[in-house]
Design a protein around this motif. Structure first.
Motif, PDB file in Angstrom:
ATOM      1  N   ASN A 134       0.841  -1.185   0.000  1.00  0.00           N
ATOM      2  CA  ASN A 134       0.000   0.000   0.000  1.00  0.00           C
ATOM      3  C   ASN A 134       0.884   1.245   0.000  1.00  0.00           C
ATOM      4  O   ASN A 134       1.601   1.496   0.975  1.00  0.00           O
ATOM      5  N   PRO A 135       0.862   2.043  -1.074  1.00  0.00           N
ATOM      6  CA  PRO A 135       1.794   3.179  -1.156  1.00  0.00           C
ATOM      7  C   PRO A 135       1.576   4.231  -0.068  1.00  0.00           C
ATOM      8  O   PRO A 135       2.516   4.947   0.293  1.00  0.00           O
ATOM      9  N   ASP A 136       0.365   4.328   0.449  1.00  0.00           N
ATOM     10  CA  ASP A 136       0.086   5.320   1.484  1.00  0.00           C
ATOM     11  C   ASP A 136       0.368   4.810   2.897  1.00  0.00           C
ATOM     12  O   ASP A 136       0.557   5.612   3.813  1.00  0.00           O
ATOM     13  N   MET A 137       0.385   3.482   3.068  1.00  0.00           N
ATOM     14  CA  MET A 137       0.465   2.900   4.411  1.00  0.00           C
ATOM     15  C   MET A 137       1.695   2.033   4.637  1.00  0.00           C
ATOM     16  O   MET A 137       2.050   1.740   5.779  1.00  0.00           O
ATOM     17  N   GLY A 138       2.341   1.587   3.565  1.00  0.00           N
ATOM     18  CA  GLY A 138       3.451   0.650   3.695  1.00  0.00           C
ATOM     19  C   GLY A 138       4.581   1.200   4.535  1.00  0.00           C
ATOM     20  O   GLY A 138       4.981   2.357   4.400  1.00  0.00           O
ATOM     21  N   GLY A 139       5.111   0.373   5.428  1.00  0.00           N
ATOM     22  CA  GLY A 139       6.203   0.780   6.303  1.00  0.00           C
ATOM     23  C   GLY A 139       6.440  -0.283   7.352  1.00  0.00           C
ATOM     24  O   GLY A 139       5.904  -1.394   7.265  1.00  0.00           O
TER      25      GLY A 139
END
Length: 207
Positions: A134-139
């Motif tokens: 998920n580009p907004d949530m990945g981490g």
């Protein structure tokens, strides 16, 4: 040992203030308050030098192909695996309480930092893998992040809160350690433990 998870009764639904995701009638799910619940423990074994906290969900689908997909359901018969939601180690031996909201208060896109936290040392939870694409949530997600089971799952999920009393002051874990690392590290060092289990679902047919 005795453990109380304040606000969560054994075998009963977990309140939404402790959830990463809450039910939404329009979008299936929206972000929740994501507060860690208050943990209080007692009757600690003699010789305890530190504590570890593990919270996990054993009901997570082993295959995610149909998870949260319109027109699909996650079958009750699908094999399930453990999903770690909270990992804290090296909690000092004189600690008997983790206050509500101390380790998490809100959803943090891309995750909270690992290493030493407000209490103990944070490990990496499985939202790290779940949100990786998920580009907004990945981490890298560390410490507590609460329930958010698939909204199309046919089963209610169970969440086990566990506290372990250990005979070592430190497990020697650092960096990006995960739930399996904690389970391996505590082997042979557990003097006592206690567990409280709550339930949660986002499936409106099961709520």
């Amino acid at each position: 040992m005795k453990l109380e998870v304040r606000g969560i009764d054994e075998g009963q639904p977990i309140p939404e203030r402790f959830a990463f995701g809450v039910y939404s009638p329009t979008d299936h799910m929206s972000f929740g308050p994501n507060k860690n619940p208050e943990l209080v423990w007692d009757e600690v074994p003699e010789g305890t030098r530190s504590f570890a906290v593990i919270m996990f969900d054993p009901d997570v689908p082993s295959v995610a192909d149909d998870v949260n997909k319109e027109g699909k359901t996650v079958s009750e018969g699908l094999p399930r695996v453990d999903f770690f939601h909270w990992l804290l180690v090296d909690i000092p031996a004189d600690v008997r309480r983790i206050p509500e909201g101390e380790d998490s208060d809100g959803v943090f896109p891309k995750g909270k930092p690992g290493g030493p936290g407000p209490i103990g040392v944070r490990g990496v939870n499985n939202y790290t893998q779940f949100l990786a694409d998920n580009p907004d949530m990945g981490g890298t997600y560390c410490g507590y992040d609460g329930p958010c089971p698939p909204w199309n799952d046919e089963i209610v999920h169970h969440y086990h809160f566990e506290v372990f009393a250990l005979d070592v002051a430190s497990l020697g874990l650092d960096g990006a350690f995960d739930g399996n690392d904690v389970r391996e590290a505590i082997k042979g060092h557990v003097l006592g433990s206690a567990r409280v289990t709550g339930t949660y679902t986002l499936n409106p047919d099961l709520r």
